[in-house]
Scaffold this motif. Structure first.
Motif, PDB file in Angstrom:
ATOM      1  N   GLY A 139       9.749 -10.377   1.229  1.00  0.00           N
ATOM      2  CA  GLY A 139       8.476 -10.549   2.056  1.00  0.00           C
ATOM      3  C   GLY A 139       8.057  -9.081   3.299  1.00  0.00           C
ATOM      4  N   MET A 140       9.233  -8.410   3.135  1.00  0.00           N
ATOM      5  CA  MET A 140       9.328  -6.855   4.049  1.00  0.00           C
ATOM      6  C   MET A 140       7.942  -6.797   2.411  1.00  0.00           C
ATOM      7  SD  MET A 140      10.290  -6.858   6.834  1.00  0.00           S
ATOM      8  CE  MET A 140      11.275  -7.053   8.115  1.00  0.00           C
ATOM      9  N   ALA A 141       7.810  -6.337   1.629  1.00  0.00           N
ATOM     10  CA  ALA A 141       6.832  -5.634   0.909  1.00  0.00           C
ATOM     11  C   ALA A 141       5.117  -6.299   1.461  1.00  0.00           C
ATOM     12  CB  ALA A 141       6.843  -5.534  -0.799  1.00  0.00           C
ATOM     13  N   TYR A 142       5.349  -7.157   0.737  1.00  0.00           N
ATOM     14  CA  TYR A 142       4.114  -8.155   1.019  1.00  0.00           C
ATOM     15  C   TYR A 142       3.601  -8.110   3.005  1.00  0.00           C
ATOM     16  CZ  TYR A 142       4.261 -11.263  -3.061  1.00  0.00           C
ATOM     17  OH  TYR A 142       4.031 -11.670  -4.474  1.00  0.00           O
ATOM     18  N   LEU A 143       4.360  -7.838   3.376  1.00  0.00           N
ATOM     19  CA  LEU A 143       4.125  -7.136   5.225  1.00  0.00           C
ATOM     20  C   LEU A 143       3.667  -6.177   5.258  1.00  0.00           C
ATOM     21  CD1 LEU A 143       4.296  -8.541   8.119  1.00  0.00           C
ATOM     22  CD2 LEU A 143       6.125  -7.629   7.931  1.00  0.00           C
ATOM     23  N   ASN A 144       4.080  -5.408   3.767  1.00  0.00           N
ATOM     24  CA  ASN A 144       3.303  -3.328   4.145  1.00  0.00           C
ATOM     25  C   ASN A 144       2.114  -3.696   2.979  1.00  0.00           C
ATOM     26  OD1 ASN A 144       5.434  -1.858   5.276  1.00  0.00           O
ATOM     27  ND2 ASN A 144       6.548  -2.847   4.549  1.00  0.00           N
ATOM     28  N   MET A 145       2.066  -4.531   2.383  1.00  0.00           N
ATOM     29  CA  MET A 145       1.148  -4.585   1.567  1.00  0.00           C
ATOM     30  C   MET A 145      -0.214  -5.565   2.314  1.00  0.00           C
ATOM     31  SD  MET A 145       2.712  -5.632  -2.021  1.00  0.00           S
ATOM     32  CE  MET A 145       1.446  -5.142  -2.578  1.00  0.00           C
ATOM     33  N   ASN A 146      -0.229  -5.382   4.154  1.00  0.00           N
ATOM     34  CA  ASN A 146      -1.569  -6.615   4.124  1.00  0.00           C
ATOM     35  C   ASN A 146      -1.073  -8.085   3.713  1.00  0.00           C
ATOM     36  OD1 ASN A 146      -1.217  -4.259   5.512  1.00  0.00           O
ATOM     37  ND2 ASN A 146      -3.265  -4.028   5.227  1.00  0.00           N
ATOM     38  N   LYS A 147      -0.445  -9.179   3.243  1.00  0.00           N
ATOM     39  CA  LYS A 147      -0.500  -9.960   1.892  1.00  0.00           C
ATOM     40  C   LYS A 147       0.266 -10.327   3.634  1.00  0.00           C
ATOM     41  CE  LYS A 147      -1.761  -8.312  -2.186  1.00  0.00           C
ATOM     42  NZ  LYS A 147      -1.541  -8.357  -3.423  1.00  0.00           N
ATOM     43  N   TYR A 148       0.044 -11.317   4.663  1.00  0.00           N
ATOM     44  CA  TYR A 148       0.647 -11.815   5.917  1.00  0.00           C
ATOM     45  C   TYR A 148       1.405 -12.963   5.443  1.00  0.00           C
ATOM     46  CZ  TYR A 148      -1.544  -7.680   7.694  1.00  0.00           C
ATOM     47  OH  TYR A 148      -2.097  -6.362   7.709  1.00  0.00           O
TER      48      TYR A 148
END
Length: 254
Positions: A139-148
């Protein structure tokens, strides 16, 4: 009133004799009833002995099965999952402080060189602590990749009573909703992050985020409520050092 019959005792009159005979009759009835009940219970046990024994054996098997599963299946699975998690988590940790974040986060999520990524851990080791932690890191990886939307999905799957990680996961969902312009949902998750645990790290952090979000939405009353909580309850936090500026900003436009 009935008279206790002692050995060799003779009734004094006919009335006393009648009372003694009644007592003997009643006592006999009680013992007969008890004998009949005992006999019926014994008969029932005898008739159903096979089923009773089967039930007891079934309970023992279930208990042994649970212990066996924990010792011989679940525990080794936990160990294997934790070992497999090491590679993915290492890339995730590197990505947090790297310049080229996306490529490292991709490796963390999908794996490389025959090693599992976070998504593999979630899929192949369901029910383990490693898989649960992989939900958080994904979840945090996707958040950093702007994949909300992906970030929200994984962070909502993460379950933890840990005072820091639990709050960060809920706050991360709030951050993702902010980026999706879903202000009400974002504020709701910031509230959950605040309520998860009172501590000097996450609580003022999400009070401040909730306050600035309310301020940007024009809800000055709510913003002031959050900012004042920081000033009163967490004055020594990082957010507390500059909170007077934000309180003054809100009060100046009220």
């Amino acid at each position: 009133m009935a008279t206790y019959k002692r050995r060799g005792y003779k009734p004094k009159n006919k009335e006393e004799e009648a009372q003694l005979e009644e007592m003997e009759s009643t006592t006999a009835e009680v013992f007969n009833t008890l004998d009949e009940g005992a006999s019926k219970t014994e008969e029932w046990v005898a008739r159903n002995q096979k089923y009773i024994f089967g039930s007891i054996v079934g309970l023992v098997i279930i208990a042994l099965g649970v212990l066996g599963y924990q010792q011989f299946i679940h525990a080794p699975k936990e160990t294997e999952a934790s070992n497999e998690m090491f590679f993915a988590q290492q890339y995730f940790d590197e990505a947090v402080n790297a310049i080229d974040k996306d490529s490292l986060f991709n490796i963390a999520l999908n794996g490389a060189n025959g090693k599992y990524g976070l998504l593999d851990i979630i899929d192949k080791y369901k029910g383990t602590k490693a898989a649960n932690l992989a939900e958080y890191s994904s979840g945090m990886a996707y958040l950093n990749m702007n994949k909300y939307e992906e970030a929200i999905a994984h962070l909502q799957n993460f379950k933890s009573d840990d005072p820091i990680l639990g709050a960060l996961a809920k706050g991360g969902i709030g951050d993702a909703f902010v980026q999706l312009n879903q202000t009400e949902d974002a504020l709701g998750y910031y509230e959950k992050a605040i309520a998860h645990n009172a501590n000097d790290f996450t609580t003022p952090r999400f009070l401040f985020k909730a306050g600035t979000l309310a301020l940007s939405s024009g809800d000055h009353k709510t913003a002031l409520k959050y900012f004042k909580r920081i000033k009163e309850e967490y004055p020594n936090s990082e957010e507390g050092r500059t909170i007077d500026i934000f309180i003054g900003k809100v009060e100046s436009v009220k």
